[in-house]
Every structure is written in C-alpha cells, then in structure tokens.
Write a protein that holds these residues in place. Structure first.
Motif, PDB file in Angstrom:
ATOM      1  N   THR A  49       0.812  -1.212   0.000  1.00 45.42           N
ATOM      2  CA  THR A  49       0.000   0.000   0.000  1.00 45.42           C
ATOM      3  C   THR A  49       0.846   1.264   0.000  1.00 45.42           C
ATOM      4  N   GLU A  50       2.131   1.165   0.308  1.00 44.78           N
ATOM      5  CA  GLU A  50       3.033   2.314   0.406  1.00 44.78           C
ATOM      6  C   GLU A  50       2.821   3.272  -0.781  1.00 44.78           C
ATOM      7  N   PRO A  51       2.467   4.547  -0.526  1.00 44.81           N
ATOM      8  CA  PRO A  51       2.150   5.476  -1.614  1.00 44.81           C
ATOM      9  C   PRO A  51       3.308   5.752  -2.566  1.00 44.81           C
ATOM     10  N   ASN A  52       4.545   5.643  -2.081  1.00 45.33           N
ATOM     11  CA  ASN A  52       5.691   5.978  -2.912  1.00 45.33           C
ATOM     12  C   ASN A  52       6.306   4.778  -3.620  1.00 45.33           C
ATOM     13  N   GLN A 215       6.498   9.803   8.562  1.00 44.73           N
ATOM     14  CA  GLN A 215       7.319   9.007   7.657  1.00 44.73           C
ATOM     15  C   GLN A 215       7.750   7.694   8.317  1.00 44.73           C
ATOM     16  N   SER A 217       6.294   4.656   8.289  1.00 40.58           N
ATOM     17  CA  SER A 217       6.042   3.419   7.556  1.00 40.58           C
ATOM     18  C   SER A 217       5.720   2.298   8.538  1.00 40.58           C
ATOM     19  N   ARG A 258      -2.387   2.167   9.451  1.00 38.87           N
ATOM     20  CA  ARG A 258      -1.408   2.773   8.544  1.00 38.87           C
ATOM     21  C   ARG A 258      -1.651   2.337   7.103  1.00 38.87           C
ATOM     22  N   PHE A 259      -2.015   1.079   6.891  1.00 38.10           N
ATOM     23  CA  PHE A 259      -2.349   0.626   5.539  1.00 38.10           C
ATOM     24  C   PHE A 259      -3.544   1.411   5.002  1.00 38.10           C
ATOM     25  N   ASP A 262      -2.418   4.787   4.046  1.00 38.42           N
ATOM     26  CA  ASP A 262      -1.687   4.702   2.779  1.00 38.42           C
ATOM     27  C   ASP A 262      -2.658   4.737   1.597  1.00 38.42           C
ATOM     28  N   ASN A 263      -3.706   3.949   1.686  1.00 40.89           N
ATOM     29  CA  ASN A 263      -4.662   3.875   0.571  1.00 40.89           C
ATOM     30  C   ASN A 263      -5.412   5.185   0.379  1.00 40.89           C
ATOM     31  N   ARG A 266      -3.012   7.237  -1.552  1.00 39.96           N
ATOM     32  CA  ARG A 266      -2.959   6.761  -2.934  1.00 39.96           C
ATOM     33  C   ARG A 266      -4.157   7.290  -3.722  1.00 39.96           C
ATOM     34  N   GLU A 273      -5.978   2.006  -5.215  1.00 38.55           N
ATOM     35  CA  GLU A 273      -5.829   1.472  -3.864  1.00 38.55           C
ATOM     36  C   GLU A 273      -5.367   0.021  -3.958  1.00 38.55           C
TER      37      GLU A 273
END
Length: 322
Positions: A49-52, A215, A217, A258-259, A262-263, A266, A273
């Motif tokens: 799911t990490e946006p980057n 940041q 994660s 956190r997931f 992240d979505n 995104r 997602e």
C-alpha cells in the motif's frame, strides 16, 4: 568508446566477481552470528500500500488463483516467519519496483533484508555498521538526526517550518503549479533528495535517524523533545542511500490503520488502492516478536565497492538488456 552489442552484459567480469565475493561475505557475516538464511516468495498474492512504491502486477493463473504481484521487498513474508518462531533471519532476494530506472535504480534489483529479535533500532544500526564497514573497509558511521540534517543541508526545521516557507524553499526545483499537488512529506522528500542527500556521508558514512512520525512506515513511534518521531534509520555513504531500517511496529491494529491511511493517500494521488495483506496482518495479530529489521540495497553496496556511480556497471543485464 564503442558501445557493446545489446546481447553483452553491462557489468565487467571484475564486477561479477566482486558480486560473488560480496554474497560470500554476507553469508559468512550472518553465519558467524547464528542468523538463519531463509527464502520467501518473489511472486506474492498482495502488493504494497506504500504510496511511494509501485508493485509490478503478474498476470499468473494457477489452481484457480488469478493475478499476483512481484514483491517490492520480502518484508511481509519474513515477518510471517518471525511470528511463527523462526528467530533472527536474513535473506538475499530479488525484488521489483515499477517505474524505477536511472543511474541508481533498476526495476529488478538485489536486496539484503534481515531481522534481529530482541534488537531495537540503535542495536541494529551497530550491526549494519559492522557489515557495511567490514565489506567497504570504511570508517564507522556517525549518527545525525533527520531534523539536524535538514537544518544543516536545507536550512529548515522540518518539525516547525510553515507550509508556505516549506513550499518557497522547494521552488528551486519545482514550479508553483507542480508544488500544488505535493504533500508536506512530499516537499520534505524533495528537499532531502536535492538539498541534503548529495553531501551525506561524503567524508564519513552517516546514519540519519529520528524521522518525523508521518514518515514512520512500519516503525514504532515515540516522543523526542516534544515531537513524535519514528524509530527509523537510513545509512548514507558518498551521497548514496544504502538501507532503510526500523524498530518494528508490533501492533496489528496500528499496522492496519497505517495501511488504510496509505490507501487514502494513494486515492488522493490518483493511484489505485491496494489490497491489504491479510495474511501479514494475521501474523502480526498472532504476535510479532520484539525485533528490528533493515533492507539494504546490495547493488548500491557493490557500486560503492567498485567505485562506480551507475548501477548498470554492477548488473549483468539491466532492464534495457534483460
């Protein structure tokens, strides 16, 4: 100089030999410490799911299971092993990240990832220094906080700078209309990449730690000087980022939150997602032991060993010749 035909490797035989020696060194390093080597899937049911980060979809079909993703890291599977009682483990793995190709990036690359039960981020930083300095024969790293590195390199305090001042500082690299869609952390990442990173570790290797909680994660969070910081670190040598490590988060509820965050990011960025890895979350719920983990780029470590600034020089066949 005449370019080699496309069928030939871009790495010299000396570079290939150095890679083999590096693998032997790594395995010997962990054998001496009683850390178990493991192997986990390159093709998994879920991406990240990490946006980057962008996973690469694999259109596979087997026994009614459709799709799959080439893994950006062996992290989720390795943590499932940790939750099952594997103890301290390491892995040398091929990993994949979509859209990354340049002098420091190839979509397929080699990663060393390891987890040490009973370690925190400070303890693991010491072991990372043992491995990297043992292989490169370089001085042991200094430690600088993210906040101090940004003050020294970019002239801003990342914890208190206003949004307006932060964006003004970024105008050196992006036009105002480009900055409009960039988040606060996106602006900070821009400054880290262009104003801070190039000079990090040029005299002696340096660990950057105590990143902003935003940041974090998969790292734990605590308070330092009234600010929430992540128990996360990165190592830089000659301006090159080598690794990213954490004192690992062990709360399944926090990990799920956190997931989900992240979505949401995104979606704001116009990215699809990603399905959350429920098997990984179930393992964390079962109980991840207190541990610290780190992912280290072996190709970049080899670049430093051989003295090149181009990853193609240490890869047999980068993407354009694969």
């Amino acid at each position: 100089m005449k370019q080699k035909p496309d069928w030939q490797p871009t790495a010299s035989r000396a570079a290939l030999k150095s890679r083999a020696q590096q693998s032997s060194f790594v395995r010997g390093f962990f054998a001496q410490r009683g850390v178990l080597e493991v192997e986990t899937p390159i093709l998994g049911r879920c991406g990240v799911t990490e946006p980057n980060l962008e996973s690469i979809f694999a259109n596979s079909s087997a026994q009614g299971l459709e799709g799959g993703w080439l893994q950006t890291s062996p992290e989720y599977h390795m943590k499932r092993l940790l939750a099952a009682g594997a103890g301290s483990i390491y892995q040398i793995s091929k990993v994949f990240r979509n859209g990354e190709r340049g002098s420091r990036h190839n979509p397929e690359f080699s990663m060393l990832e390891w987890y040490r039960t009973g370690f925190d981020d400070i303890g693991l930083m010491s072991e990372v220094a043992d491995l990297v300095c043992g292989w490169l024969d370089c001085p042991r790293p200094q430690i600088t906080s993210y906040r101090q590195a940004m003050i020294d390199g970019a002239g801003i305090d990342p914890f208190v700078v206003t949004e307006n001042d932060l964006r003004q500082r970024c105008r050196q690299w992006l036009e105002p209309e480009q900055l409009q869609g960039l988040s606060r952390d996106g602006c900070l990442d821009l400054l880290m990449s262009f104003a801070v990173e190039p000079s990090l570790g040029t005299e002696t290797p340096v660990f950057i730690n105590q990143y902003p909680a935003s940041q974090a994660s998969l790292a734990r969070i605590s308070s330092v000087d009234g600010f929430d910081i992540a128990h996360r670190f990165e190592l830089y040598v000659n301006g090159l980022e080598l690794c990213n490590g954490y004192w690992e988060l062990t709360s399944a509820d926090e990990q799920r939150a956190r997931f989900e965050a992240d979505n949401r990011l995104r979606k704001v960025d116009g990215k699809p997602e990603m399905e959350m890895d429920e098997a990984f979350l179930a393992a964390i719920e079962q109980g991840l032991p207190d541990c610290a983990g780190v992912a280290l780029g072996l190709d970049r470590l080899l670049m430093l060993k051989t003295g090149t600034r181009d990853i193609a020089d240490v890869l047999a066949f980068p993407l354009e010749r694969a």
